[in-house]
Design a protein around this motif. Structure first.
Motif, PDB file in Angstrom:
ATOM      1  N   ARG A  80     -17.945 -39.379   2.084  1.00 24.44           N
ATOM      2  CA  ARG A  80     -18.409 -40.522   1.288  1.00 24.44           C
ATOM      3  C   ARG A  80     -17.931 -41.833   1.923  1.00 24.44           C
ATOM      4  NH1 ARG A  80     -21.798 -42.385  -0.398  1.00 24.44           N
ATOM      5  NH2 ARG A  80     -22.223 -43.420  -2.364  1.00 24.44           N
ATOM      6  N   SER A  99     -20.080 -42.597   4.809  1.00 22.51           N
ATOM      7  CA  SER A  99     -21.357 -43.082   4.300  1.00 22.51           C
ATOM      8  C   SER A  99     -21.261 -44.549   3.883  1.00 22.51           C
ATOM      9  CB  SER A  99     -21.773 -42.195   3.113  1.00 22.51           C
ATOM     10  OG  SER A  99     -22.829 -42.788   2.414  1.00 22.51           O
ATOM     11  N   ARG A 100     -20.178 -44.878   3.152  1.00 22.85           N
ATOM     12  CA  ARG A 100     -20.001 -46.256   2.677  1.00 22.85           C
ATOM     13  C   ARG A 100     -19.850 -47.243   3.852  1.00 22.85           C
ATOM     14  NH1 ARG A 100     -20.178 -44.980  -2.486  1.00 22.85           N
ATOM     15  NH2 ARG A 100     -18.911 -46.170  -3.939  1.00 22.85           N
ATOM     16  N   ARG A 102     -20.824 -46.817   6.913  1.00 23.19           N
ATOM     17  CA  ARG A 102     -22.109 -46.871   7.620  1.00 23.19           C
ATOM     18  C   ARG A 102     -23.047 -47.845   6.895  1.00 23.19           C
ATOM     19  NH1 ARG A 102     -26.527 -44.775   6.203  1.00 23.19           N
ATOM     20  NH2 ARG A 102     -25.705 -43.123   4.895  1.00 23.19           N
ATOM     21  N   GLU A 103     -23.081 -47.756   5.565  1.00 26.73           N
ATOM     22  CA  GLU A 103     -23.948 -48.652   4.787  1.00 26.73           C
ATOM     23  C   GLU A 103     -23.507 -50.106   4.935  1.00 26.73           C
ATOM     24  OE1 GLU A 103     -23.674 -46.859   0.929  1.00 26.73           O
ATOM     25  OE2 GLU A 103     -24.950 -45.185   1.518  1.00 26.73           O
ATOM     26  N   GLN A 148     -28.731 -43.496   8.545  1.00 27.12           N
ATOM     27  CA  GLN A 148     -28.255 -42.178   8.989  1.00 27.12           C
ATOM     28  C   GLN A 148     -28.861 -41.818  10.339  1.00 27.12           C
ATOM     29  OE1 GLN A 148     -28.939 -39.110   6.057  1.00 27.12           O
ATOM     30  NE2 GLN A 148     -26.938 -39.425   5.120  1.00 27.12           N
ATOM     31  N   SER A 153     -26.101 -36.163   7.403  1.00 26.52           N
ATOM     32  CA  SER A 153     -26.160 -36.007   5.953  1.00 26.52           C
ATOM     33  C   SER A 153     -25.119 -34.991   5.486  1.00 26.52           C
ATOM     34  CB  SER A 153     -27.564 -35.563   5.543  1.00 26.52           C
ATOM     35  OG  SER A 153     -27.616 -35.352   4.157  1.00 26.52           O
ATOM     36  N   GLU A 172     -21.673 -36.441   5.681  1.00 21.81           N
ATOM     37  CA  GLU A 172     -21.422 -37.404   4.611  1.00 21.81           C
ATOM     38  C   GLU A 172     -21.252 -36.728   3.257  1.00 21.81           C
ATOM     39  OE1 GLU A 172     -24.248 -40.615   4.840  1.00 21.81           O
ATOM     40  OE2 GLU A 172     -23.365 -41.361   6.695  1.00 21.81           O
ATOM     41  N   GLN A 173     -21.612 -35.446   3.177  1.00 22.77           N
ATOM     42  CA  GLN A 173     -21.391 -34.702   1.934  1.00 22.77           C
ATOM     43  C   GLN A 173     -20.118 -33.856   2.005  1.00 22.77           C
ATOM     44  OE1 GLN A 173     -25.110 -32.598   1.415  1.00 22.77           O
ATOM     45  NE2 GLN A 173     -26.228 -34.531   1.434  1.00 22.77           N
TER      46      GLN A 173
END
Length: 134
Positions: free
Chosen positions: A10, A13-14, A16-17, A23, A38, A41-42
């Motif tokens: 997570r 992911s954050r 990266r955002e 992605q 993906s 990131e999970q």
């Protein structure tokens, strides 16, 4: 840390955002599929070797990823902006980058790029007009 702590996937992911990276882009940089990104990131856990590559692509240290939290970002933003005059400059900098500054920088770069494109389009239009007249 309790449930509030974000797992490592997570966090990736954050960050990266915040980088404004899709992605697909991260996947391409890492030479893996978007599905693999993906999956990462999970994941609650990511191997150090993979984490080092990801950190490099995201332009942060492995520590920055591991220590990432939304609170840290908010804390960072508040200190950098609201309190920039009355705080020491290193308050709340568990980060190698300030997400907001990065976003602003990316935004400015995007604007500059659009302006260049627009300019070149205008020049093309002018050239066409001139060709038609002569």
């Amino acid at each position: 840390m309790g449930d509030a702590a974000l797992h490592i996937g997570r966090k990736i992911s954050r960050i990266r955002e915040l980088r404004g990276m899709k992605q697909e882009s991260l996947a391409a940089e890492l030479g893996i599929s978007q599905q693999a990104v993906s999956k990462i990131e999970q994941s609650a856990d990511v191997e150090d070797a993979a984490l080092e590559k990801i950190a490099k692509v995201l332009g942060v240290s492995v520590e920055a990823i591991k220590n990432y939290s939304d609170e840290a970002v908010i804390y960072n933003i508040q200190n950098n902006y609201e309190g920039s005059n009355n705080h020491g400059s290193n308050v709340g900098h568990q980060f190698n980058f300030s997400p907001i500054e990065k976003i602003v920088q990316l935004y400015d770069e995007k604007i500059a790029l659009l302006e260049r494109l627009l300019q070149s389009e205008k020049e093309k239009v002018e050239a066409l007009k001139n060709n038609r007249i002569h």
